[in-house]
Motif scaffolding. Sequence first.
Motif, PDB file in Angstrom:
ATOM      1  N   ARG A  43       0.840  -1.197   0.000  1.00  0.00           N
ATOM      2  CA  ARG A  43       0.000   0.000   0.000  1.00  0.00           C
ATOM      3  C   ARG A  43       0.874   1.245   0.000  1.00  0.00           C
ATOM      4  O   ARG A  43       1.826   1.347   0.783  1.00  0.00           O
ATOM      5  CB  ARG A  43      -0.922   0.022   1.221  1.00  0.00           C
ATOM      6  N   ALA A  44       0.544   2.185  -0.872  1.00  0.00           N
ATOM      7  CA  ALA A  44       1.265   3.448  -0.968  1.00  0.00           C
ATOM      8  C   ALA A  44       0.305   4.593  -0.664  1.00  0.00           C
ATOM      9  O   ALA A  44      -0.870   4.542  -1.059  1.00  0.00           O
ATOM     10  CB  ALA A  44       1.858   3.618  -2.364  1.00  0.00           C
TER      11      ALA A  44
ATOM     12  N   ARG B 247       0.046   4.632 -10.873  1.00  0.00           N
ATOM     13  CA  ARG B 247      -0.358   4.240 -12.214  1.00  0.00           C
ATOM     14  C   ARG B 247       0.555   3.101 -12.647  1.00  0.00           C
ATOM     15  O   ARG B 247       1.458   2.698 -11.905  1.00  0.00           O
ATOM     16  CB  ARG B 247      -0.238   5.419 -13.189  1.00  0.00           C
ATOM     17  N   GLN B 248       0.343   2.566 -13.822  1.00  0.00           N
ATOM     18  CA  GLN B 248       1.205   1.498 -14.319  1.00  0.00           C
ATOM     19  C   GLN B 248       2.653   1.969 -14.379  1.00  0.00           C
ATOM     20  O   GLN B 248       2.950   3.023 -14.928  1.00  0.00           O
ATOM     21  CB  GLN B 248       0.762   1.063 -15.713  1.00  0.00           C
TER      22      GLN B 248
ATOM     23  N   ASP C  67       6.790   3.496  -9.070  1.00  0.00           N
ATOM     24  CA  ASP C  67       7.745   2.937  -8.107  1.00  0.00           C
ATOM     25  C   ASP C  67       7.809   3.917  -6.949  1.00  0.00           C
ATOM     26  O   ASP C  67       8.505   4.930  -7.014  1.00  0.00           O
ATOM     27  CB  ASP C  67       9.107   2.753  -8.770  1.00  0.00           C
ATOM     28  N   VAL C  68       7.047   3.638  -5.884  1.00  0.00           N
ATOM     29  CA  VAL C  68       6.875   4.607  -4.801  1.00  0.00           C
ATOM     30  C   VAL C  68       7.082   3.926  -3.445  1.00  0.00           C
ATOM     31  O   VAL C  68       6.970   2.702  -3.322  1.00  0.00           O
ATOM     32  CB  VAL C  68       5.464   5.231  -4.852  1.00  0.00           C
ATOM     33  N   PRO C  69       7.383   4.704  -2.407  1.00  0.00           N
ATOM     34  CA  PRO C  69       7.495   4.119  -1.066  1.00  0.00           C
ATOM     35  C   PRO C  69       6.121   3.773  -0.500  1.00  0.00           C
ATOM     36  O   PRO C  69       5.104   4.371  -0.873  1.00  0.00           O
ATOM     37  CB  PRO C  69       8.154   5.242  -0.251  1.00  0.00           C
ATOM     38  N   GLY C  70       6.091   2.797   0.391  1.00  0.00           N
ATOM     39  CA  GLY C  70       4.842   2.384   1.004  1.00  0.00           C
ATOM     40  C   GLY C  70       5.094   1.303   2.033  1.00  0.00           C
ATOM     41  O   GLY C  70       6.223   1.141   2.522  1.00  0.00           O
TER      42      GLY C  70
ATOM     43  N   GLY D   1      -2.856   1.935  -4.242  1.00  0.00           N
ATOM     44  CA  GLY D   1      -2.434   3.315  -4.076  1.00  0.00           C
ATOM     45  C   GLY D   1      -3.555   4.132  -3.477  1.00  0.00           C
ATOM     46  O   GLY D   1      -4.627   3.612  -3.142  1.00  0.00           O
ATOM     47  N   LYS D   2      -3.316   5.434  -3.355  1.00  0.00           N
ATOM     48  CA  LYS D   2      -4.348   6.318  -2.820  1.00  0.00           C
ATOM     49  C   LYS D   2      -5.589   6.290  -3.701  1.00  0.00           C
ATOM     50  O   LYS D   2      -6.709   6.543  -3.235  1.00  0.00           O
ATOM     51  CB  LYS D   2      -3.801   7.737  -2.720  1.00  0.00           C
TER      52      LYS D   2
END
Length: 297
Positions: free
Chosen positions: A20-21, A26-27, A30-33, A102-103
């Motif tokens: 979960r971020a 989106r496709q 690459d994000v922290p979570g 994601g959000k």
Amino acid sequence: MTQTPDILCIGSVLWDIIGRAPSHMRQGSDVPGRITRLPGGVAWNIAMTLARFGLRPATLTAIGRDSEGDELMTACTEMGAIMDYAYRSADLPTDTYMACEGKNGLIAAIADAHSLEAAGDKILTPLEDGTLGSEAAPYAGLIALDGNLTQRLLDQIARSPLFASADLRVAPASPGKAERLMPFLMHSRAVLYVNLEEAGYLCQKEFTTSQDAAQGLLDRGAARALVTDGGNDASDGTPEGIITQQPPAVLVTRVTGAGDTFMAAHIVAESQNANREEALDRALTAAAKYVSGEHAT
């Protein structure tokens, strides 16, 4: 000594691995979570909510005799489920579900329920060998059934005398598996719990409202259908009429398991003799608390 269950939950009990971020995704994002691993699966999500409401659920499922399976059995038992009737296979690994949220909601998910599918009707043995029931004395209580089972097994269940006396509550595992539930459209004792997309698959047409979807399922022969549409209204349809309600507005922090929470809360409400309006309201409130991050109790 094995407890007597209040309800049987038949289907997938597996490990949920959820990323979960807090940001929109989106496709290719690459994000922290945060990544968590917890017991999951449609049957388990329903059982977990039932247990939080004070019922004693038992699962009929397939779990491997591997270290992941032993750990899963222990975790599920500690969380309030009766696991004595689970089919344990030495040849099949414990199943897994992996999702990314994601959000802006669910981004992608993969369900590896191949062991449950391979086990087939072995998971139903307690319903036929006299442990929980038999053809001569079929189980007469509540059963929550999920669509992670194979089409062949779902067809078998829809026709089986083992389920002739049960109060059968049925949900697809995902929109992609919704069409597996076709045999229950004409089942006189089955209550269908679906979202708007799943109702569309079952009726082979698109719907814009839960009320239209509920009517579409009734027109196809369903004895009863409950249709949800995320944060939009939800409907409970029977031949006597359709009722529609709006869920509470909440900040969404998670979505995986929301439909299962709705189904479990609705079953609990009706087991406590709530009328249709009250049961739908309690189910929508429980689902809203769940997606907001609260426990649906």
